[in-house]
Design an enzyme around this catalytic site. Structure first.
Site, PDB file in Angstrom:
ATOM      1  N   LYS A  49       0.845  -1.198   0.000  1.00  0.00           N
ATOM      2  CA  LYS A  49       0.000   0.000   0.000  1.00  0.00           C
ATOM      3  C   LYS A  49       0.878   1.245   0.000  1.00  0.00           C
ATOM      4  CE  LYS A  49      -4.021   1.699   2.690  1.00  0.00           C
ATOM      5  NZ  LYS A  49      -4.922   1.339   3.825  1.00  0.00           N
ATOM      6  N   SER A  60      -9.771  -1.412   6.918  1.00  0.00           N
ATOM      7  CA  SER A  60      -9.235  -1.151   5.580  1.00  0.00           C
ATOM      8  C   SER A  60      -8.483  -2.293   4.913  1.00  0.00           C
ATOM      9  CB  SER A  60      -8.333   0.070   5.613  1.00  0.00           C
ATOM     10  OG  SER A  60      -9.130   1.222   5.658  1.00  0.00           O
TER      11      SER A  60
HETATM   12  N1  GLN Z   1     -13.366   3.291   6.667  1.00  0.00           N
HETATM   13  C1  GLN Z   1     -12.580   3.611   7.817  1.00  0.00           C
HETATM   14  C2  GLN Z   1     -12.201   5.064   7.794  1.00  0.00           C
HETATM   15  O1  GLN Z   1     -12.480   5.684   6.837  1.00  0.00           O
HETATM   16  C3  GLN Z   1     -11.405   2.717   7.879  1.00  0.00           C
HETATM   17  C4  GLN Z   1     -10.120   3.320   7.470  1.00  0.00           C
HETATM   18  C5  GLN Z   1      -8.952   2.405   7.638  1.00  0.00           C
HETATM   19  O2  GLN Z   1      -9.059   1.299   8.143  1.00  0.00           O
HETATM   20  N2  GLN Z   1      -7.803   2.912   7.244  1.00  0.00           N
HETATM   21  O3  GLN Z   1     -11.647   5.588   8.716  1.00  0.00           O
END
Ligand code: GLN
Length: 489
Positions: free
Chosen positions: A79, A178
């Site tokens: 990533k 995520s």
């Molecule tokens: N959807 C969550 C957010 O927007 C998760 C983000 C993540 O795990 N980096 O914060």
């Protein structure tokens, strides 16, 4: 255009062929690059790694010198919030468009030391904020199962490259889901390790008390292979735990007698297809001799509010450094304050700006007690409810997402609906627990099969149990990462 046939090999198999001299790291790198080129329409990569050829050459000479390399020649994608010395680390943001890392993250260094070759850096939601892969300054990542749909976020590219067969494994990061959510929506495995299990050194911070690096893969055995390399203590991360990884590939859990708790609060609000896949997985567990019962964790109804009231303040503080003075692409002209203001206005996208504002507000004097401080107390309540549930159950189960991949653009103008996509994943980060999303089936929508993931949650430091359970479920044919069908574009 359709994708060339997905690489049928697992990471373990690719490593074996390099170790046996049947192929070379350079040949695997060339093949991965060719697949990346053919799949460029997915927009899954932000950059290719210019140093990959050197890495492949180094692997061959280390092998020739007799070194044993557990990831010999394995092509991987990471990533774009993970630092790799000499490559761009954009975090999916215009702010860091030109930032070149002067050092390498611990988890990435461990991959390199083990012989992996980093093919490229994966697209992601800007600063890992989002639930769809659409908030990247470099454009959305498309789902290989249906390119009119999102991959889920924020490790959108990391999940798409594995689902589309560019590489067998990748690294993402998981602050509130995520790794797991895009893995679920793309039909692959995604593990969020116990907080502290994998060093965060060199992972660009989103919300430091929640962030954790995790692997995406197409099998339980490959998750084990990666975790054995990246997990373990690191003196450069003050929250790193001294818990050496002991993931045994190929030793699936005997599911007989396993006590499985299904979280009641996760059963409402799912699509019919998600409910059907969850039920089929529970039936398979029962069929294999596990006991399955419901368990209620009432505080979970506050999980989303709590998560955002903790992650946004932490993010607002972590992102204060991007003012164009030391970090961030400076917008010149005017005085210092003017330059900083323009830098932050132009460098950050809408979602990031929204979070900085809400996070700053929740931390400000007069509101701190009502919001941030209260959220930290609810966080404790949630963690306590998990602990109580683990007195009765070995693992807990929920869907990973209440719905399969949604259409591009569908939720982008409605932040609250977007945040609601995280309903099943964020509590795990608040409690610091390990959780794994497994590819458990499909829901057919508009004539397309869309992947559905089921999430298993274990007590802290029992990451190994999750991977063994996934292996057990693979053994009885209940979960499987299928090849994405390619795409027309
Ligand atoms: N959807 C969550 C957010 O927007 C998760 C983000 C993540 O795990 N980096 O914060």
């Amino acid at each position: 255009m359709s994708l060339p046939s997905t690489d049928p090999h697992s990471a373990a198999e690719l490593v074996r062929t390099v170790q046996a001299g049947e192929t070379t790291a350079a040949a695997l790198l060339a093949a991965a690059r060719a697949r990346a080129e053919a799949a460029s329409g997915l927009n899954a990569l932000i950059s290719l790694n210019d140093h990959a050829d050197e890495q492949a050459v180094a692997v061959q000479s280390r092998l020739a010198a007799g070194e044993s390399l557990p990831l010999a020649g394995l092509p991987m994608v990471i990533k774009d919030n993970l630092n790799l010395n000499g490559t761009r680390t954009t975090c999916g943001s215009r702010m860091l468009e030109h930032y070149v890392s002067p050092y390498t993250a611990t988890a990435v260094q461990r991959l390199l030391d083990a012989g992996a070759v980093i093919v490229g850096k994966a697209n992601m939601d800007e600063f890992a904020m989002g639930s769809s892969g659409e908030s990247s300054a470099f454009g959305p990542t498309l789902n290989p199962w249906d390119t009119s749909r999102v991959t889920g976020g924020t490790s959108s590219g990391s999940a798409a490259v594995v689902a589309a067969g560019l590489v067998p494994v990748s690294l993402g990061s998981d602050t509130g889901g995520s790794v797991r959510q895009p893995a679920a929506l793309c039909g692959v495995y995604g593990l969020k390790p116990t907080y502290g299990r994998v060093s965060r050194y060199g992972l660009v911070a989103h919300a430091s008390s929640l962030d954790q690096i995790g692997p995406v893969a197409r099998s339980a055995a490959d998750l084990a292979l990666l975790m054995n390399v990246i997990a373990g203590h690191d003196g450069r991360d003050a929250t790193s735990l001294d818990a050496p990884p002991a993931f045994a590939a190929g030793t699936p859990e005997d599911l007989r007698g396993l006590r499985v708790g299904v979280i009641t609060e996760s059963l409402g609000g799912n699509t019919a297809g998600v409910s059907a896949v969850l039920n089929a997985t529970l039936d398979a567990l029962r069929g294999a001799g596990a006991s399955v019962a419901e368990v209620s964790l009432p505080a979970l109804k506050h999980a989303i509010a709590t998560y955002y009231l903790i992650s946004m303040p932490e993010a607002s503080s972590n992102l204060a450094r991007y003012d164009g003075m030391v970090y961030g692409s400076r917008e010149p002209g005017g005085d210092v304050l003017g330059s900083m203001t323009r830098t932050r206005e132009r460098g950050f996208g809408r979602e990031v700006q929204r979070r900085i504002m809400i996070g700053t507000y929740a931390l400000s004097s007069g509101y701190y007690d009502a919001y941030y401080s209260k959220a930290t107390r609810v966080r404790r309540l949630i963690a306590n409810e998990f602990s109580a549930a683990f007195a009765d159950f070995n693992v807990l189960v929920t869907p990973t997402s209440p719905f399969p991949a949604f259409r591009l653009g569908e939720k982008m103008n409605d932040p609250l609906t977007m945040y609601a996509a995280d309903v099943d994943t964020v509590a795990v980060n608040l409690a610091g627990l390990p959780a794994l999303s497994v590819p458990a089936g499909f829901e057919e929508v508009d004539g397309k099969r869309l992947p559905v993931g089921v999430q298993f949650i274990a007590p802290a430091l029992q990451d190994e149990l999750l991977v063994r359970i996934a292996g057990g479920l693979e053994g009885i044919g209940a979960v499987r990462a299928e090849e994405a069908p390619g795409y027309a574009g």
